[in-house]
Write an enzyme that holds these catalytic residues in place. Structure first.
Site, PDB file in Angstrom:
ATOM      1  N   ASP A  66      63.917   9.236  64.639  1.00  0.00           N
ATOM      2  CA  ASP A  66      62.826   8.584  65.363  1.00  0.00           C
ATOM      3  C   ASP A  66      63.482   7.955  66.590  1.00  0.00           C
ATOM      4  OD1 ASP A  66      60.548   7.346  66.206  1.00  0.00           O
ATOM      5  OD2 ASP A  66      60.426   5.892  64.570  1.00  0.00           O
ATOM      6  N   THR A 101      60.437  12.337  65.926  1.00  0.00           N
ATOM      7  CA  THR A 101      59.102  11.723  65.915  1.00  0.00           C
ATOM      8  C   THR A 101      58.927  10.759  67.097  1.00  0.00           C
ATOM      9  OG1 THR A 101      59.899   9.965  64.462  1.00  0.00           O
ATOM     10  CG2 THR A 101      58.881  11.873  63.395  1.00  0.00           C
ATOM     11  N   PHE A 105      55.360   8.383  75.230  1.00  0.00           N
ATOM     12  CA  PHE A 105      56.259   7.826  76.250  1.00  0.00           C
ATOM     13  C   PHE A 105      57.702   8.290  76.021  1.00  0.00           C
ATOM     14  CE2 PHE A 105      58.916   4.076  77.653  1.00  0.00           C
ATOM     15  CZ  PHE A 105      58.794   4.307  79.016  1.00  0.00           C
ATOM     16  N   THR A 139      53.919  11.154  67.725  1.00  0.00           N
ATOM     17  CA  THR A 139      53.212  10.325  66.740  1.00  0.00           C
ATOM     18  C   THR A 139      51.961   9.655  67.285  1.00  0.00           C
ATOM     19  OG1 THR A 139      54.671   8.480  67.297  1.00  0.00           O
ATOM     20  CG2 THR A 139      55.307   9.865  65.424  1.00  0.00           C
ATOM     21  N   ASP A 188      58.214   3.299  61.753  1.00  0.00           N
ATOM     22  CA  ASP A 188      59.203   3.489  60.678  1.00  0.00           C
ATOM     23  C   ASP A 188      58.543   4.129  59.459  1.00  0.00           C
ATOM     24  OD1 ASP A 188      61.245   2.018  62.143  1.00  0.00           O
ATOM     25  OD2 ASP A 188      60.048   0.253  61.702  1.00  0.00           O
TER      26      ASP A 188
END
Length: 265
Positions: A66, A101, A105, A139, A188
């Site tokens: 992530d 993920t 932006f 996401t 998360d």
């Protein structure tokens, strides 16, 4: 997201020392590695070294990254980590990752390309695939949802190379109802559940994403309901009341009723 925070920031030497301990005990065999928020470039570079070494131990290891760097508020994007993390993510981390993920932006930062339409987003995901990862999930985005302004769009893309060398790409769109509150830790939770559901459904991104996003919705709806009850009629819940109701949502996390369906693009 909180007014106060305590504790230490782990540096790369400390991470290396912990990893050496695992190695000496010969327990450095993993199926998955998941990384999230990091503030330090040397730490991030150390993560890459460790992931590469773990992949030598187990060629089937899946690294879920992530790439937490920033977000958009009222249409304006800004980074909340030092800017020198971007080239490390782009040039070193993403190439060794299997699943990433980013939010919209972060996907724009990694590719240097802005997203204005769904077509742009699909092209950006292709650019991200070309950098290394087989699975890319944006996401959240500020794209216009077909269901209307009260919905948030997430997009997923899974690229697989068959034995004969041909590539197949599965792409999906999900629209989730917006929840009017600021939560901490949703990214998360999303990355962790995507790891779990892609493990259960390795060749079906649609189902993995439906279960991930549906479970997110169950957790957020339970959280907002509970926060509003605690805050009392007409009061805005505070960050303590908006703590994600993870334990209370155990059943929904383990076996979510699918309330958000994915559209195959």
């Amino acid at each position: 997201g909180y007014a106060h925070w305590k504790g230490q920031v782990l540096n790369s030497d400390e991470l290396h020392e912990l990893y050496e301990g695992l190695k000496l005990n010969k327990v450095n065999r993993y199926d998955y590695v998941l990384t999230g928020y990091t503030r330090d470039t040397s730490f991030l570079a150390m993560v890459v070294d460790i992931v590469q070494e773990l992949k030598q131990q187990n060629s089937n290891l899946v690294y879920v990254c992530d790439p937490v760097m920033g977000d958009k508020w009222n249409g304006e994007g800004s980074m909340y980590v030092p800017k020198d993390l971007l080239p490390v993510y782009r040039d070193k981390v993403v190439p060794v990752a299997d699943i990433i993920t980013p939010n919209q932006f972060e996907a724009e930062l990694l590719t240097g390309r802005k997203i204005y339409t769904e077509k742009d987003a699909l092209e950006v995901m292709d650019m991200l695939h070309a950098m290394g990862p087989e699975t890319v999930v944006i996401t959240s985005s500020d794209l216009q949802a077909p269901l209307g302004n009260d919905y948030l769009i997430a997009l997923g893309s899974h690229r697989k190379t068959k034995a004969d060398g041909t590539r197949i790409t599965q792409r999906i769109r999900m629209e989730s109802p917006k929840v009017d509150a600021v939560f901490v830790g949703t990214g998360d939770l999303f990355a962790a559940m995507l790891l779990a559901w892609t493990h259960k459904h390795p060749n079906n991104l649609k189902v993995a994403c439906e279960k991930t996003v549906s479970a997110m919705q169950h957790v957020l709806q339970r959280t907002i309901k509970s926060a509003k009850a605690q805050a009392g009629e007409g009061n805005k819940p505070n960050s303590a009341q908006l703590e994600l109701r993870m334990v209370q949502s155990k059943k929904d996390i383990e076996n979510p009723e699918i309330i958000v369906k994915a559209t195959v693009l």
